[in-house]
Design a protein around this motif. Sequence first.
Motif, PDB file in Angstrom:
ATOM      1  N   ARG A  52       8.332  -1.811  -0.649  1.00 51.41           N
ATOM      2  CA  ARG A  52       8.140  -2.375  -1.978  1.00 51.41           C
ATOM      3  C   ARG A  52       8.482  -3.860  -1.991  1.00 51.41           C
ATOM      4  O   ARG A  52       7.839  -4.650  -2.671  1.00 51.41           O
ATOM      5  CB  ARG A  52       9.027  -1.632  -2.983  1.00 51.41           C
ATOM      6  CG  ARG A  52       8.738  -2.027  -4.418  1.00 51.41           C
ATOM      7  CD  ARG A  52       9.661  -1.324  -5.393  1.00 51.41           C
ATOM      8  NE  ARG A  52       9.252  -1.566  -6.763  1.00 51.41           N
ATOM      9  CZ  ARG A  52      10.091  -1.530  -7.797  1.00 51.41           C
ATOM     10  NH1 ARG A  52      11.358  -1.259  -7.586  1.00 51.41           N
ATOM     11  NH2 ARG A  52       9.664  -1.760  -9.024  1.00 51.41           N
ATOM     12  N   GLY A 106       0.829  -1.197   0.000  1.00 50.52           N
ATOM     13  CA  GLY A 106       0.000   0.000   0.000  1.00 50.52           C
ATOM     14  C   GLY A 106       0.868   1.253   0.000  1.00 50.52           C
ATOM     15  O   GLY A 106       2.099   1.187  -0.069  1.00 50.52           O
ATOM     16  N   ASN A 107       0.218   2.376   0.084  1.00 50.20           N
ATOM     17  CA  ASN A 107       0.923   3.654   0.063  1.00 50.20           C
ATOM     18  C   ASN A 107       1.899   3.749   1.235  1.00 50.20           C
ATOM     19  O   ASN A 107       1.526   3.583   2.397  1.00 50.20           O
ATOM     20  CB  ASN A 107      -0.086   4.806   0.141  1.00 50.20           C
ATOM     21  CG  ASN A 107       0.566   6.156  -0.063  1.00 50.20           C
ATOM     22  OD1 ASN A 107       1.370   6.329  -0.976  1.00 50.20           O
ATOM     23  ND2 ASN A 107       0.236   7.110   0.796  1.00 50.20           N
ATOM     24  N   GLY A 108       3.176   4.013   0.926  1.00 56.47           N
ATOM     25  CA  GLY A 108       4.187   4.152   1.968  1.00 56.47           C
ATOM     26  C   GLY A 108       4.671   2.857   2.575  1.00 56.47           C
ATOM     27  O   GLY A 108       5.470   2.874   3.512  1.00 56.47           O
TER      28      GLY A 108
END
Length: 423
Positions: free
Chosen positions: A20, A15-17
Amino acid sequence: MRKGTECLYAGYAPGNGEPRQMPIIQSTTFKYSTSEEMGALFDLEKDGYFYSRLANPTCDMVAAKIAQLEGGVGAMLTGSGQAANFLAVANMCQAGSHIIASAKIYGGTSNLFTVTMKKMGYDVTLVDPDASLEEINSLFQENTRAVFGETIANPACVVLDIEKFAEAAHSHGVPLIVDNTFATPINCRPFEWGADIVTHSTTKYIDGHAMTVGGVVVDSGNFDWDAHADKYPGLTTPDESYHGIIYTKKFGKLGYITKMVAQMMRDLGTCQSPQQAFLINVGLETLHLRMPRHCENAYKVAKFLKNHPKVEWVNYAGLEGDKYYDLAQKYMPNGTCGVLCFGPKGGRDGAMRFVNALNLISIETHVADAKSCVLHPASHTHRQLNEEQLINAGVLPELIRLSVGIEDAEDLIEDLDQALAHV
Protein backbone atom coordinates in the motif's frame (compact mmCIF):
# COMPACT_ATOMS: atom_id res chain seq x y z
CA MET A 1 -8.83 14.09 -7.63
CA ARG A 2 -8.69 17.20 -5.51
CA LYS A 3 -5.34 18.35 -4.15
CA GLY A 4 -5.68 16.73 -0.73
CA THR A 5 -6.44 13.38 -2.31
CA GLU A 6 -3.63 13.79 -4.85
CA CYS A 7 -1.17 14.34 -1.99
CA LEU A 8 -1.97 10.80 -0.86
CA TYR A 9 -2.68 8.85 -4.03
CA ALA A 10 -1.07 10.49 -7.08
CA GLY A 11 1.98 8.85 -8.64
CA TYR A 12 1.49 5.34 -7.26
CA ALA A 13 -1.46 2.95 -7.55
CA PRO A 14 -0.78 -0.46 -5.96
CA GLY A 15 -2.20 -3.53 -7.65
CA ASN A 16 -3.75 -6.53 -5.99
CA GLY A 17 -1.47 -7.83 -3.22
CA GLU A 18 1.10 -5.05 -3.76
CA PRO A 19 2.37 -2.76 -0.97
CA ARG A 20 0.00 0.00 0.00
CA GLN A 21 2.91 2.34 0.77
CA MET A 22 5.05 3.53 -2.11
CA PRO A 23 7.99 1.06 -2.26
CA ILE A 24 11.66 2.05 -2.01
CA ILE A 25 13.44 0.53 -5.00
CA GLN A 26 16.91 0.63 -3.49
CA SER A 27 18.92 -0.60 -6.45
CA THR A 28 21.49 1.07 -8.65
CA THR A 29 20.85 -1.28 -11.57
CA PHE A 30 18.11 -3.38 -13.17
CA LYS A 31 18.32 -6.82 -14.77
CA TYR A 32 17.21 -7.73 -18.30
CA SER A 33 17.02 -11.07 -20.07
CA THR A 34 18.53 -10.03 -23.39
CA SER A 35 21.03 -7.53 -24.70
CA GLU A 36 18.43 -6.31 -27.20
CA GLU A 37 16.03 -5.31 -24.41
CA MET A 38 18.63 -3.19 -22.68
CA GLY A 39 19.78 -1.74 -26.00
CA ALA A 40 16.24 -0.50 -26.66
CA LEU A 41 16.34 1.40 -23.38
CA PHE A 42 19.63 3.07 -24.29
CA ASP A 43 18.11 4.04 -27.64
CA LEU A 44 15.08 5.55 -25.89
CA GLU A 45 12.88 3.19 -27.87
CA LYS A 46 11.26 1.71 -24.75
CA ASP A 47 10.42 2.91 -21.25
CA GLY A 48 12.22 1.28 -18.38
CA TYR A 49 15.12 1.48 -15.96
CA PHE A 50 18.74 0.49 -16.28
CA TYR A 51 20.72 2.77 -13.94
CA SER A 52 19.40 4.88 -11.05
CA ARG A 53 21.54 7.90 -11.91
CA LEU A 54 19.17 8.54 -14.80
CA ALA A 55 15.92 7.24 -13.40
CA ASN A 56 14.61 5.16 -10.53
CA PRO A 57 11.02 3.90 -10.01
CA THR A 58 10.62 5.43 -6.53
CA CYS A 59 11.92 8.79 -7.70
CA ASP A 60 9.67 8.68 -10.74
CA MET A 61 6.58 7.94 -8.64
CA VAL A 62 7.25 10.93 -6.41
CA ALA A 63 7.98 13.13 -9.43
CA ALA A 64 4.69 12.02 -11.00
CA LYS A 65 2.81 13.01 -7.84
CA ILE A 66 4.33 16.50 -7.85
CA ALA A 67 3.64 16.86 -11.59
CA GLN A 68 -0.01 16.00 -11.00
CA LEU A 69 -0.26 18.46 -8.09
CA GLU A 70 1.19 21.23 -10.28
CA GLY A 71 -0.89 20.29 -13.33
CA GLY A 72 2.17 19.42 -15.43
CA VAL A 73 2.83 16.67 -17.95
CA GLY A 74 6.05 15.39 -16.40
CA ALA A 75 8.68 16.00 -13.74
CA MET A 76 12.14 14.92 -12.62
CA LEU A 77 13.55 14.84 -9.09
CA THR A 78 17.00 16.28 -8.43
CA GLY A 79 19.46 16.14 -5.54
CA SER A 80 18.65 19.70 -4.42
CA GLY A 81 16.63 22.77 -5.29
CA GLN A 82 19.78 24.42 -6.63
CA ALA A 83 20.24 21.51 -9.03
CA ALA A 84 16.62 21.86 -10.14
CA ASN A 85 17.02 25.54 -10.99
CA PHE A 86 20.29 24.95 -12.83
CA LEU A 87 18.91 22.06 -14.87
CA ALA A 88 15.67 23.88 -15.66
CA VAL A 89 17.71 26.58 -17.39
CA ALA A 90 20.57 24.48 -18.78
CA ASN A 91 18.16 22.00 -20.37
CA MET A 92 16.99 24.69 -22.79
CA CYS A 93 20.01 27.00 -22.94
CA GLN A 94 23.71 26.83 -23.72
CA ALA A 95 26.82 28.97 -23.43
CA GLY A 96 26.06 32.37 -24.94
CA SER A 97 22.42 32.37 -23.83
CA HIS A 98 20.94 35.35 -22.00
CA ILE A 99 18.54 34.95 -19.06
CA ILE A 100 16.32 37.53 -17.39
CA ALA A 101 15.74 36.86 -13.69
CA SER A 102 13.93 38.65 -10.92
CA ALA A 103 16.37 40.49 -8.68
CA LYS A 104 14.36 39.41 -5.62
CA ILE A 105 15.16 35.70 -5.50
CA TYR A 106 16.97 33.36 -3.14
CA GLY A 107 20.60 34.47 -2.73
CA GLY A 108 21.94 31.04 -3.66
CA THR A 109 20.01 31.10 -6.94
CA SER A 110 21.15 34.64 -7.66
CA ASN A 111 24.76 33.59 -7.09
CA LEU A 112 24.25 30.52 -9.29
CA PHE A 113 23.04 32.71 -12.15
CA THR A 114 25.33 35.70 -11.82
CA VAL A 115 28.59 34.04 -10.75
CA THR A 116 28.81 30.32 -11.48
CA MET A 117 26.74 30.23 -14.67
CA LYS A 118 28.40 33.42 -15.85
CA LYS A 119 31.70 31.52 -15.76
CA MET A 120 30.04 28.89 -17.95
CA GLY A 121 29.22 31.46 -20.60
CA TYR A 122 25.68 32.45 -19.61
CA ASP A 123 24.66 36.09 -19.36
CA VAL A 124 22.05 37.13 -16.77
CA THR A 125 20.17 40.40 -16.33
CA LEU A 126 18.41 40.98 -13.01
CA VAL A 127 15.18 42.98 -13.02
CA ASP A 128 13.10 44.46 -10.23
CA PRO A 129 9.98 42.26 -10.02
CA ASP A 130 7.92 45.44 -9.60
CA ALA A 131 9.20 46.80 -12.92
CA SER A 132 6.59 47.67 -15.53
CA LEU A 133 5.90 45.42 -18.49
CA GLU A 134 7.61 47.98 -20.72
CA GLU A 135 10.74 47.95 -18.56
CA ILE A 136 10.88 44.15 -18.61
CA ASN A 137 10.39 44.05 -22.38
CA SER A 138 13.29 46.45 -22.87
CA LEU A 139 15.70 43.92 -21.32
CA PHE A 140 15.22 41.19 -23.92
CA GLN A 141 18.10 40.54 -26.29
CA GLU A 142 18.48 38.50 -29.43
CA ASN A 143 19.99 35.68 -27.36
CA THR A 144 17.48 35.76 -24.47
CA ARG A 145 16.27 32.22 -23.83
CA ALA A 146 14.46 32.20 -20.47
CA VAL A 147 12.83 34.32 -17.80
CA PHE A 148 13.02 33.27 -14.14
CA GLY A 149 11.25 34.30 -10.93
CA GLU A 150 9.98 33.03 -7.58
CA THR A 151 6.29 32.92 -6.65
CA ILE A 152 7.20 34.29 -3.22
CA ALA A 153 10.78 35.53 -3.03
CA ASN A 154 13.15 34.19 -0.39
CA PRO A 155 13.82 36.09 1.85
CA ALA A 156 12.22 39.40 0.76
CA CYS A 157 8.67 37.91 0.59
CA VAL A 158 7.99 39.71 -2.71
CA VAL A 159 5.10 38.23 -4.71
CA LEU A 160 5.82 37.75 -8.41
CA ASP A 161 3.23 39.03 -10.88
CA ILE A 162 3.25 35.79 -12.84
CA GLU A 163 0.95 36.96 -15.63
CA LYS A 164 3.07 40.07 -16.26
CA PHE A 165 6.29 38.10 -16.53
CA ALA A 166 4.61 35.38 -18.63
CA GLU A 167 3.29 37.99 -21.04
CA ALA A 168 6.75 39.50 -21.43
CA ALA A 169 8.42 36.11 -21.91
CA HIS A 170 5.88 34.81 -24.42
CA SER A 171 5.84 38.01 -26.45
CA HIS A 172 9.55 37.35 -27.10
CA GLY A 173 9.15 33.62 -27.72
CA VAL A 174 10.78 32.35 -24.52
CA PRO A 175 9.43 30.35 -21.56
CA LEU A 176 8.86 31.53 -17.99
CA ILE A 177 10.39 29.44 -15.19
CA VAL A 178 8.88 29.92 -11.72
CA ASP A 179 10.33 28.59 -8.47
CA ASN A 180 7.18 27.71 -6.51
CA THR A 181 8.90 26.50 -3.34
CA PHE A 182 7.25 28.80 -0.80
CA ALA A 183 3.70 28.76 -2.14
CA THR A 184 3.66 25.03 -3.04
CA PRO A 185 1.00 23.70 -5.42
CA ILE A 186 -1.45 23.74 -2.50
CA ASN A 187 -1.57 27.55 -2.54
CA CYS A 188 -0.52 28.40 -6.11
CA ARG A 189 -0.20 26.60 -9.44
CA PRO A 190 1.87 28.91 -11.67
CA PHE A 191 0.94 26.99 -14.85
CA GLU A 192 -2.59 28.34 -14.50
CA TRP A 193 -1.18 31.88 -14.77
CA GLY A 194 1.11 31.36 -17.76
CA ALA A 195 4.31 29.85 -16.36
CA ASP A 196 5.89 27.10 -18.48
CA ILE A 197 8.33 25.39 -16.11
CA VAL A 198 8.04 25.10 -12.32
CA THR A 199 10.82 24.21 -9.89
CA HIS A 200 10.84 23.44 -6.18
CA SER A 201 13.32 22.94 -3.44
CA THR A 202 11.53 19.89 -2.03
CA THR A 203 13.75 20.40 1.02
CA LYS A 204 11.24 23.00 2.20
CA TYR A 205 7.47 22.60 2.60
CA ILE A 206 7.16 19.53 0.39
CA ASP A 207 9.40 17.55 2.74
CA GLY A 208 8.20 19.68 5.61
CA HIS A 209 10.26 18.09 8.38
CA ALA A 210 13.87 19.10 7.63
CA MET A 211 14.72 15.48 6.88
CA THR A 212 16.03 15.48 3.34
CA VAL A 213 17.49 17.75 0.66
CA GLY A 214 15.95 17.62 -2.80
CA GLY A 215 14.52 19.41 -5.79
CA VAL A 216 12.16 18.90 -8.71
CA VAL A 217 11.59 20.33 -12.19
CA VAL A 218 8.03 20.18 -13.58
CA ASP A 219 7.09 20.87 -17.20
CA SER A 220 3.66 22.20 -18.13
CA GLY A 221 3.95 20.84 -21.67
CA ASN A 222 2.55 24.14 -22.91
CA PHE A 223 5.56 25.87 -24.44
CA ASP A 224 5.89 25.26 -28.18
CA TRP A 225 9.61 24.66 -28.60
CA ASP A 226 9.26 23.89 -32.32
CA ALA A 227 7.64 27.29 -32.94
CA HIS A 228 10.94 28.80 -31.77
CA ALA A 229 13.20 26.02 -32.99
CA ASP A 230 16.12 28.28 -33.83
CA LYS A 231 16.36 29.34 -30.17
CA TYR A 232 16.32 25.83 -28.71
CA PRO A 233 18.43 23.55 -30.93
CA GLY A 234 19.07 21.16 -28.04
CA LEU A 235 15.39 20.23 -28.10
CA THR A 236 14.54 20.67 -31.78
CA THR A 237 17.59 19.34 -33.66
CA PRO A 238 19.19 15.87 -33.62
CA ASP A 239 21.03 14.80 -30.46
CA GLU A 240 24.02 12.91 -31.77
CA SER A 241 24.64 11.41 -28.32
CA TYR A 242 21.32 9.57 -28.76
CA HIS A 243 21.56 8.50 -32.40
CA GLY A 244 20.11 11.72 -33.75
CA ILE A 245 16.90 11.79 -31.71
CA ILE A 246 14.94 15.05 -31.92
CA TYR A 247 13.25 15.28 -28.52
CA THR A 248 10.29 17.43 -29.51
CA LYS A 249 9.54 15.26 -32.54
CA LYS A 250 9.87 11.90 -30.81
CA PHE A 251 8.36 12.72 -27.41
CA GLY A 252 6.03 15.65 -28.08
CA LYS A 253 4.97 17.39 -24.87
CA LEU A 254 7.36 15.17 -22.92
CA GLY A 255 10.36 16.29 -24.98
CA TYR A 256 11.70 18.76 -22.40
CA ILE A 257 11.57 16.34 -19.45
CA THR A 258 12.83 13.42 -21.53
CA LYS A 259 15.88 15.43 -22.61
CA MET A 260 16.49 16.45 -19.01
CA VAL A 261 16.53 12.83 -17.86
CA ALA A 262 18.28 11.27 -20.84
CA GLN A 263 20.92 13.94 -21.41
CA MET A 264 21.29 16.35 -18.49
CA MET A 265 20.98 13.81 -15.66
CA ARG A 266 23.07 11.33 -17.61
CA ASP A 267 25.92 13.81 -17.91
CA LEU A 268 25.66 15.84 -14.68
CA GLY A 269 24.39 13.19 -12.27
CA THR A 270 22.57 15.49 -9.83
CA CYS A 271 20.15 12.69 -9.00
CA GLN A 272 17.89 12.05 -6.04
CA SER A 273 18.18 8.78 -4.11
CA PRO A 274 15.17 6.46 -3.67
CA GLN A 275 15.50 6.61 0.13
CA GLN A 276 15.29 10.39 0.06
CA ALA A 277 12.46 10.33 -2.46
CA PHE A 278 10.51 8.08 -0.08
CA LEU A 279 10.92 10.68 2.69
CA ILE A 280 9.79 13.43 0.31
CA ASN A 281 6.64 11.42 -0.35
CA VAL A 282 5.97 11.09 3.38
CA GLY A 283 6.01 14.88 3.53
CA LEU A 284 3.78 15.21 0.48
CA GLU A 285 1.07 13.12 2.14
CA THR A 286 0.42 15.87 4.71
CA LEU A 287 1.26 18.95 2.61
CA HIS A 288 -2.41 19.88 2.22
CA LEU A 289 -2.88 19.76 6.01
CA ARG A 290 0.29 21.60 6.99
CA MET A 291 0.10 24.58 4.62
CA PRO A 292 -3.15 26.03 6.06
CA ARG A 293 -1.67 25.78 9.58
CA HIS A 294 1.56 27.48 8.48
CA CYS A 295 -0.47 30.31 6.95
CA GLU A 296 -2.78 30.62 9.95
CA ASN A 297 0.14 30.85 12.38
CA ALA A 298 2.10 33.24 10.18
CA TYR A 299 -0.89 35.56 9.95
CA LYS A 300 -1.21 35.67 13.76
CA VAL A 301 2.51 36.28 14.18
CA ALA A 302 2.57 38.97 11.48
CA LYS A 303 -0.29 40.84 13.16
CA PHE A 304 1.50 40.66 16.51
CA LEU A 305 4.76 41.98 15.04
CA LYS A 306 2.97 44.71 13.09
CA ASN A 307 1.62 46.15 16.34
CA HIS A 308 4.79 45.71 18.43
CA PRO A 309 6.58 48.93 19.47
CA LYS A 310 10.02 47.35 18.94
CA VAL A 311 9.32 46.47 15.28
CA GLU A 312 9.91 48.94 12.44
CA TRP A 313 8.24 47.04 9.62
CA VAL A 314 6.71 43.68 8.61
CA ASN A 315 6.47 42.08 5.15
CA TYR A 316 3.87 39.34 4.86
CA ALA A 317 1.75 39.24 1.73
CA GLY A 318 -1.09 37.52 3.59
CA LEU A 319 -1.49 40.54 5.89
CA GLU A 320 -3.97 43.28 5.00
CA GLY A 321 -2.21 46.46 3.95
CA ASP A 322 0.94 44.69 2.78
CA LYS A 323 2.40 46.00 -0.48
CA TYR A 324 1.80 42.62 -2.15
CA TYR A 325 -1.54 41.80 -0.51
CA ASP A 326 -3.59 42.34 -3.68
CA LEU A 327 -1.23 40.23 -5.81
CA ALA A 328 -1.33 37.52 -3.15
CA GLN A 329 -5.13 37.54 -3.18
CA LYS A 330 -5.04 37.13 -6.95
CA TYR A 331 -2.56 34.26 -7.13
CA MET A 332 -2.91 32.72 -3.64
CA PRO A 333 -6.38 33.50 -2.26
CA ASN A 334 -6.27 30.57 0.18
CA GLY A 335 -2.98 31.61 1.77
CA THR A 336 0.62 32.38 0.85
CA CYS A 337 3.11 30.55 3.08
CA GLY A 338 4.50 30.52 6.61
CA VAL A 339 7.51 32.72 5.89
CA LEU A 340 7.58 36.41 6.71
CA CYS A 341 10.27 39.01 7.21
CA PHE A 342 10.46 41.99 9.51
CA GLY A 343 12.85 44.61 10.81
CA PRO A 344 13.29 45.15 14.56
CA LYS A 345 14.39 48.58 15.70
CA GLY A 346 18.10 49.21 16.10
CA GLY A 347 19.26 48.13 12.63
CA ARG A 348 21.72 45.27 12.34
CA ASP A 349 22.58 45.44 16.05
CA GLY A 350 18.92 45.24 17.03
CA ALA A 351 18.41 42.27 14.74
CA MET A 352 21.33 40.39 16.27
CA ARG A 353 20.14 41.13 19.83
CA PHE A 354 16.69 39.80 18.93
CA VAL A 355 17.94 36.63 17.26
CA ASN A 356 20.32 35.76 20.09
CA ALA A 357 17.55 36.14 22.70
CA LEU A 358 15.15 33.60 21.19
CA ASN A 359 14.46 30.40 23.16
CA LEU A 360 11.84 28.29 21.36
CA ILE A 361 12.48 29.52 17.83
CA SER A 362 15.87 28.29 16.62
CA ILE A 363 18.55 29.97 14.50
CA GLU A 364 18.90 27.87 11.34
CA THR A 365 19.88 28.21 7.71
CA HIS A 366 16.72 26.28 6.96
CA VAL A 367 13.21 27.49 6.27
CA ALA A 368 9.70 26.14 5.67
CA ASP A 369 9.39 23.10 7.87
CA ALA A 370 7.21 22.06 10.80
CA LYS A 371 9.31 23.81 13.46
CA SER A 372 9.76 27.58 13.53
CA CYS A 373 13.20 28.97 12.76
CA VAL A 374 14.79 32.33 12.17
CA LEU A 375 17.64 33.75 10.11
CA HIS A 376 19.42 37.09 9.77
CA PRO A 377 20.30 36.97 6.03
CA ALA A 378 22.75 39.87 6.08
CA SER A 379 24.87 37.91 8.58
CA HIS A 380 24.19 34.43 7.27
CA THR A 381 22.96 33.41 3.80
CA HIS A 382 23.74 36.75 2.11
CA ARG A 383 26.92 37.68 3.98
CA GLN A 384 28.94 37.44 0.74
CA LEU A 385 27.07 40.48 -0.65
CA ASN A 386 28.11 44.08 -0.07
CA GLU A 387 25.66 46.71 1.20
CA GLU A 388 24.57 47.78 -2.29
CA GLN A 389 24.05 44.18 -3.39
CA LEU A 390 22.07 43.49 -0.22
CA ILE A 391 19.71 46.38 -0.96
CA ASN A 392 19.29 45.28 -4.60
CA ALA A 393 18.40 41.78 -3.39
CA GLY A 394 15.79 43.20 -1.04
CA VAL A 395 17.82 42.34 2.06
CA LEU A 396 18.01 45.26 4.49
CA PRO A 397 20.66 45.09 7.24
CA GLU A 398 18.00 44.58 9.92
CA LEU A 399 15.89 42.09 7.96
CA ILE A 400 14.87 38.98 9.90
CA ARG A 401 13.46 36.01 8.01
CA LEU A 402 11.04 34.11 10.22
CA SER A 403 9.73 30.73 9.14
CA VAL A 404 6.59 30.12 11.18
CA GLY A 405 5.96 26.45 11.91
CA ILE A 406 2.92 24.51 13.02
CA GLU A 407 3.38 24.90 16.79
CA ASP A 408 0.84 26.65 19.00
CA ALA A 409 0.91 30.24 17.76
CA GLU A 410 0.64 31.67 21.28
CA ASP A 411 3.90 29.94 22.28
CA LEU A 412 5.65 31.48 19.30
CA ILE A 413 4.30 34.93 20.10
CA GLU A 414 5.48 34.68 23.71
CA ASP A 415 9.01 33.79 22.54
CA LEU A 416 9.04 36.67 20.05
CA ASP A 417 7.81 39.09 22.70
CA GLN A 418 10.51 38.21 25.22
CA ALA A 419 13.23 38.35 22.53
CA LEU A 420 12.08 41.79 21.35
CA ALA A 421 12.50 43.04 24.92
CA HIS A 422 16.27 42.77 24.32
CA VAL A 423 16.14 45.17 21.36
